[in-house]
Scaffold this active site. Structure first.
Site, short mmCIF file in Angstrom:
data_model
loop_
_atom_site.label_atom_id
_atom_site.label_comp_id
_atom_site.label_asym_id
_atom_site.label_seq_id
_atom_site.Cartn_x
_atom_site.Cartn_y
_atom_site.Cartn_z
N HIS A 1 0.83 -1.18 0.05
CA HIS A 1 0.01 0.15 -0.06
C HIS A 1 0.85 1.25 0.06
CE1 HIS A 1 0.67 -0.51 4.20
NE2 HIS A 1 0.38 0.66 4.79
N HIS B 1 1.39 3.98 2.08
CA HIS B 1 2.08 4.70 3.13
C HIS B 1 3.51 4.81 3.14
CE1 HIS B 1 -1.78 4.11 5.75
NE2 HIS B 1 -1.84 5.18 5.09
N ASP C 1 -0.18 -3.80 6.24
CA ASP C 1 -0.81 -3.33 7.61
C ASP C 1 -2.17 -3.91 7.51
OD1 ASP C 1 1.59 -2.07 8.18
OD2 ASP C 1 0.71 -0.27 7.61
N HIS D 1 4.48 -4.75 11.06
CA HIS D 1 4.88 -4.34 12.08
C HIS D 1 5.07 -5.22 13.36
CE1 HIS D 1 4.68 0.13 10.97
NE2 HIS D 1 3.73 -0.54 10.07
N ASP E 1 5.86 4.28 4.89
CA ASP E 1 6.72 3.52 5.81
C ASP E 1 6.60 2.28 4.78
OD1 ASP E 1 4.24 3.19 6.60
OD2 ASP E 1 4.93 2.24 8.55
N HIS E 2 5.99 2.17 3.69
CA HIS E 2 5.88 1.09 2.84
C HIS E 2 6.45 1.16 1.47
CE1 HIS E 2 3.65 -1.55 5.71
NE2 HIS E 2 3.27 -0.40 6.25
N HIS F 1 -7.60 -0.56 5.41
CA HIS F 1 -6.56 0.20 6.01
C HIS F 1 -6.35 1.73 4.95
CE1 HIS F 1 -2.71 1.26 8.17
NE2 HIS F 1 -2.02 1.41 7.02
ZN LIG Z 1 -0.19 1.61 6.66
#
Ligand SMILES: [Zn+2]
Length: 260
Positions: free
Chosen positions: A59, A61, A138, A176, A63-64, A119
């Site tokens: 996805h 985000h 996530d 995570h 941090d991805h 998400h």
């Molecule tokens: Zn995320």
């Protein structure tokens, strides 16, 4: 012939993210699942002597997908990512959605794409069917699930149900390490779950020793993750949703976790 010997290398990034490299020894294909942080990914490639050939994003985000462009520039890798995100995936070469199948190296690597939106709207998971492993970003965590930032309860529950329908043995690689917090919440909403009580000791011991609680398996999550268990009478009664629809029970569980 599909590959049963994919190697997964797991390492920490950005505090509580996990980075993953998936490597096929036969072809040398090496896939980064998401790009949380360039430094640790390059270090891992170097340590293993692997060359990055692909990135699979779950996805959009940061941090991805935040390391996409730098890694692409350094390695020339090819980027697969969700076709349906609200925010564009940096450097994406191929957009894929639920039901798609990615085949690399003349069938050495086969990954089924699963729609797990909620998400984020276009969130996808990659299921390496022959290797019995799924990378879920996530969408799902050990004893938890992602926050519902963009989707609706109906959408997110449909995605979780797709994951729940995978074989019990499927190894689940989440993005995570959130398990200790998830465990506290799970015990608060399903205090009568003996499997969860039994698992809590194992989890606390692993964390005390600095060990990851990821990967998990679909079977373990079905027994202990409240977001997989809307049918549980104990959960329904604890959250005041006895007899409600599975989507309502999921939505209330998610709402309670947001403010836990
Ligand atoms: Zn995320």
């Amino acid at each position: 012939m599909a590959n049963e010997n994919l190697v997964v290398h797991q390492f920490g990034c950005l505090g509580d993210n996990y980075g993953y490299l998936v490597h096929d020894p036969g072809t040398g294909i090496t896939i980064a699942i998401d790009t949380p942080e360039v430094g640790p990914i390059m270090k891992a490639l170097d340590e293993k002597g692997w060359t990055l050939t692909h990135i699979f994003n779950t996805h959009h985000h940061f941090d991805h997908a935040g390391g996409n462009l730098e890694l692409k520039e350094k390695t020339g890798c090819m980027i697969y990512g969700p076709s349906d995100e609200r925010v564009e995936i940096p450097g994406r070469d191929h957009g894929v959605g639920g039901g798609a199948q990615i085949t690399l190296g003349d069938g050495a690597i086969v990954a089924d794409v699963i729609d797990v939106g909620g998400h984020t709207l276009g969130h996808i998971a990659y299921w390496f069917t022959e290797a019995d492993k799924a990378f879920v970003g996530d969408a799902l965590f050990t004893l938890g699930c992602g926050r519902m930032f963009e989707g609706t309860p109906d959408q997110m529950w449909a995605g979780l149900e797709r994951l729940r329908n995978l074989p019990d043995s499927t190894k689940i690689y989440c993005a995570h390490e959130y398990t200790e917090g998830n465990l506290k919440f799970a015990l608060s909403v399903e205090p009568g779950n003996s499997d969860l009580l039994a698992r809590s000791g194992d989890i606390l011991a692993l964390r005390k020793a600095g060990q990851p609680t990821v990967p998990t398996t679909i079977g373990e999550e079905k027994r202990t993750n409240p977001f997989f268990r809307p049918e549980s009478k104990n959960l329904q009664e604890t959250i005041g949703k006895a007899g409600a629809s599975v989507v309502d029970i999921f939505a209330e569980t998610r709402r309670l976790k947001d403010s836990f």
